[in-house]
Motif scaffolding. Sequence first.
Motif, PDB file in Angstrom:
ATOM      1  N   VAL B  29       1.011  -1.108  -0.245  1.00 46.75           N
ATOM      2  CA  VAL B  29       0.025   0.032  -0.115  1.00 46.75           C
ATOM      3  C   VAL B  29       0.928   1.203   0.054  1.00 46.75           C
ATOM      4  N   ALA B  30       2.119   1.062   0.692  1.00 49.64           N
ATOM      5  CA  ALA B  30       2.889   2.186   0.784  1.00 49.64           C
ATOM      6  C   ALA B  30       3.314   2.744  -0.491  1.00 49.64           C
ATOM      7  N   ASP B  32       1.591   3.090  -3.050  1.00 49.93           N
ATOM      8  CA  ASP B  32       0.867   3.868  -3.911  1.00 49.93           C
ATOM      9  C   ASP B  32       1.075   5.443  -3.664  1.00 49.93           C
ATOM     10  N   ASN B  33       2.144   5.667  -2.631  1.00 49.30           N
ATOM     11  CA  ASN B  33       2.141   7.227  -2.720  1.00 49.30           C
ATOM     12  C   ASN B  33       2.968   7.917  -3.950  1.00 49.30           C
ATOM     13  N   ALA B 103     -15.297  -0.344 -14.945  1.00 49.42           N
ATOM     14  CA  ALA B 103     -16.320  -0.249 -14.002  1.00 49.42           C
ATOM     15  C   ALA B 103     -17.660   0.279 -14.634  1.00 49.42           C
ATOM     16  N   ASN B 104     -18.756   0.109 -13.782  1.00 39.92           N
ATOM     17  CA  ASN B 104     -19.992   0.389 -14.217  1.00 39.92           C
ATOM     18  C   ASN B 104     -20.846   1.532 -13.802  1.00 39.92           C
ATOM     19  N   CYS B 106     -21.170   2.572 -10.802  1.00 40.50           N
ATOM     20  CA  CYS B 106     -20.785   3.384  -9.645  1.00 40.50           C
ATOM     21  C   CYS B 106     -20.202   4.609  -9.856  1.00 40.50           C
ATOM     22  N   LEU B 107     -20.021   4.942 -11.245  1.00 41.19           N
ATOM     23  CA  LEU B 107     -19.096   6.214 -11.415  1.00 41.19           C
ATOM     24  C   LEU B 107     -19.880   7.349 -11.883  1.00 41.19           C
ATOM     25  N   LYS B 112     -14.229  10.934 -11.798  1.00 40.12           N
ATOM     26  CA  LYS B 112     -13.425  10.211 -12.101  1.00 40.12           C
ATOM     27  C   LYS B 112     -13.673   9.285 -13.498  1.00 40.12           C
ATOM     28  N   LYS B 124      -3.131  -1.301  -8.848  1.00 35.85           N
ATOM     29  CA  LYS B 124      -3.308  -2.029  -7.411  1.00 35.85           C
ATOM     30  C   LYS B 124      -2.739  -3.499  -7.432  1.00 35.85           C
ATOM     31  N   VAL B 155      -8.316  13.787  -8.488  1.00 37.61           N
ATOM     32  CA  VAL B 155      -8.745  12.615  -7.838  1.00 37.61           C
ATOM     33  C   VAL B 155      -8.012  11.185  -7.932  1.00 37.61           C
ATOM     34  N   SER B 156      -6.559  11.358  -8.505  1.00 37.09           N
ATOM     35  CA  SER B 156      -5.977  10.345  -8.795  1.00 37.09           C
ATOM     36  C   SER B 156      -4.736  10.546  -8.588  1.00 37.09           C
ATOM     37  N   ASP B 157      -3.707   9.427  -8.700  1.00 36.74           N
ATOM     38  CA  ASP B 157      -2.218   9.608  -8.648  1.00 36.74           C
ATOM     39  C   ASP B 157      -1.886   9.701 -10.036  1.00 36.74           C
TER      40      ASP B 157
END
Lengths: 364, 369
Positions: B29-30, B32-33, B103-104, B106-107, B112, B124, B155-157
Amino acid sequence: MTQTCQSSSCLNGNPASTLQCPKCDKLGIKSYFCTQECFKASWAVHKAVHSKPDTVEEGTYNPFPSYRFSGTLRPAYPLSPRRQVPAHIPRPDYVATGRPTSESKPHARTIQVLDEEQQQRLRVACKMAREVLDLTAAHIRPGITTDELDAICHAAIIERNAYPSPLNYREYPKSFCTSVNEVICHGIPDQRKLVEGDIINLDVSLYYNGMHSDLNATYPVGKIDEESKKLIRTSRASLDAAIAICKPGTLVRDVGKAIEPVAKANGCSVVRAFVGHGTHIYFHCAPDIPHYAKNKGVGVMKAGMAFTIEPMINLGGNWEEIHWPDNWTATTIDGRRSAQFEETLLITEDGVEVLTAGAPLNLD
Amino acid sequence: MDDDEVPYVCQRLRLYYSDLIEAAAPPDVAQDNKTVPLTLICGFLGAGKSTLLKYILTERHGYRIAVIMNEFSDTADIEAKSIGLSDSGGAAGELAEEYLELANGCLCCSIKDPGLASIEKLMKKKGSFDYILLETTGLADPSSLAPVFWQNSEVSDIYLDGVVCVVDGVFGLQQLRGDSSSAEEPGLSCRQVAGADVVLVNKTDIAKAADLDALEGLIAKVNPTAAVHRTTRGHLDLAHVLNLAAYTSRPHVHDHDHDHGDAATHHDDLHGVSSVILPVPILSPDRAERLERWLQTLLWENKLPDGSAVEVLRCKGVWGTVEGATCVLQGVRSLYEITRDEQRGWDGGNGKLVLIGRGVGAVECIPLE
């Protein structure tokens, strides 16, 4: 995505942290603390997270057993069968296919200015939505399922000869959204019984006489802890701060500037992925209104524009979201709670009219 | 297809990435920075985009690069599509092909981009990439995609690093002028150049020198801010397409043969697309506000103060303030951002503001009074 120390009484000001609680890690929950001292200090409160994840109700099941949930909430399937809407009630254009194709056309992507007649129809639809939200919320109590709340909301809407906007919008299966605890938004009503201490957001949208209205609010279930009360109050306050700056000439991009300081001052963060939106002829249309400061939002407010502002506020420093495999439910990444409030607003000649206005928040 | 519809270009994507086999360990996870730059690659039909991308993938550069190739034209159909996985396992730099699951619903209410969300999901699973290159089809208008990715940086890296346009050194001149029988709509070639930060003139080994000069001259007129490089079979120094910082850095404006002084520099339009370089005096706070309001009308209402229509595809600028700060303007379509740098200071003199688009020929000056 920086993980910050999640202790609400952090001794070091919630800095970026990489140390994780080992018990949480075993349970598949991500918890971050800056130091062992801070961790120890918050242990009494934190350890509650380790208690058994919400037991799934008798006769229900978790459809995503291998998914790494960030918190303790679990879906409780099966969902109830799709609810019917009487044939005489006009449907929005997207219901037949589930696809809101009109929303990607230029007309919906241009900020519309409503005339008097349209404004009046919108006013009526908004007042109706507020009524439905209030009466549905009156049924909140420990033991009721979110599906039962959906049935109540659905019945109230069709009784008024309106259509529940979310139903089959992009194939959403239910008539409104119920977002519990760590769910940021778009929670799907299911068989889970509400538990004393939960917080729950109800998001109602309906379509009446050619207009969509949209509002939501977060409610306590029985007695809730102080931290949750603070979260709910902070969310409402951040929305009120945004409404206060709405008038002709205000830039869309400045809405976030009003919201973010309120969240930060209370140790919370503003969710970035979901935005406020125009709502009238279309369920979701221009403008897109980010809730965080420093954004590239497009547009200047003018009299006749109608849109929602709906800040989602998370406890702690993590604003990111993850989605359950149902493709709808969005939760915080650390399992901490999130709250939201939403109103549909109409810009007037000298200010703003809150079309969905209701009674002020009272948590006592 | 309706050109005005907001495209969901990432409907069906094929993702190639080098160094796949190395990334066996699940990501921390780290990790992801890190932020990840994304470059949009567009280009004329037959210009050699695919060759360029293959070169980037197979060359031993030591970077983990994901290349997303869009095989289908953009469509507003937002249904989720998931596609299979195939493993080619080549020599230098393992090439693995993977399709992105989308994705469906949910956006909804989310800014995004669905394609971006899928890329994040993949990162990920497979670990972070150093760079992402997203190929648009020959028919895509980059200036309609760039705003989506630029805004998504919030909103994203993943952030928009820049737009690269590959132009055919042999046929490019004809394609830009629109007098060839190529299948491409001439105005679209101009728009692609207009929206680019880097233009690669390809096939220079077989093109005529005079044509190349004329082509580059034309490119500079349509887009005085793009860096132009000549390439052969897509071979080039990767530094020309990676780490562009085209949306964050101070823009370069090439107006070599014009002494602009205090007047605007116009270029003739090509199929409606042209550019104008406007001088910007040192601004007081009042004038800075007027500039911004003028810009907002231009970008958000698509009109000039006199009411005539305008469509700005890209804008860049740099100027100074009376307080001694440097202001940098970056904009694409209706999105713009002005960043102030107090530390930098301003070395006196006029700044510049460049508008590229349709109808910009009518802009004589910035109304600052």
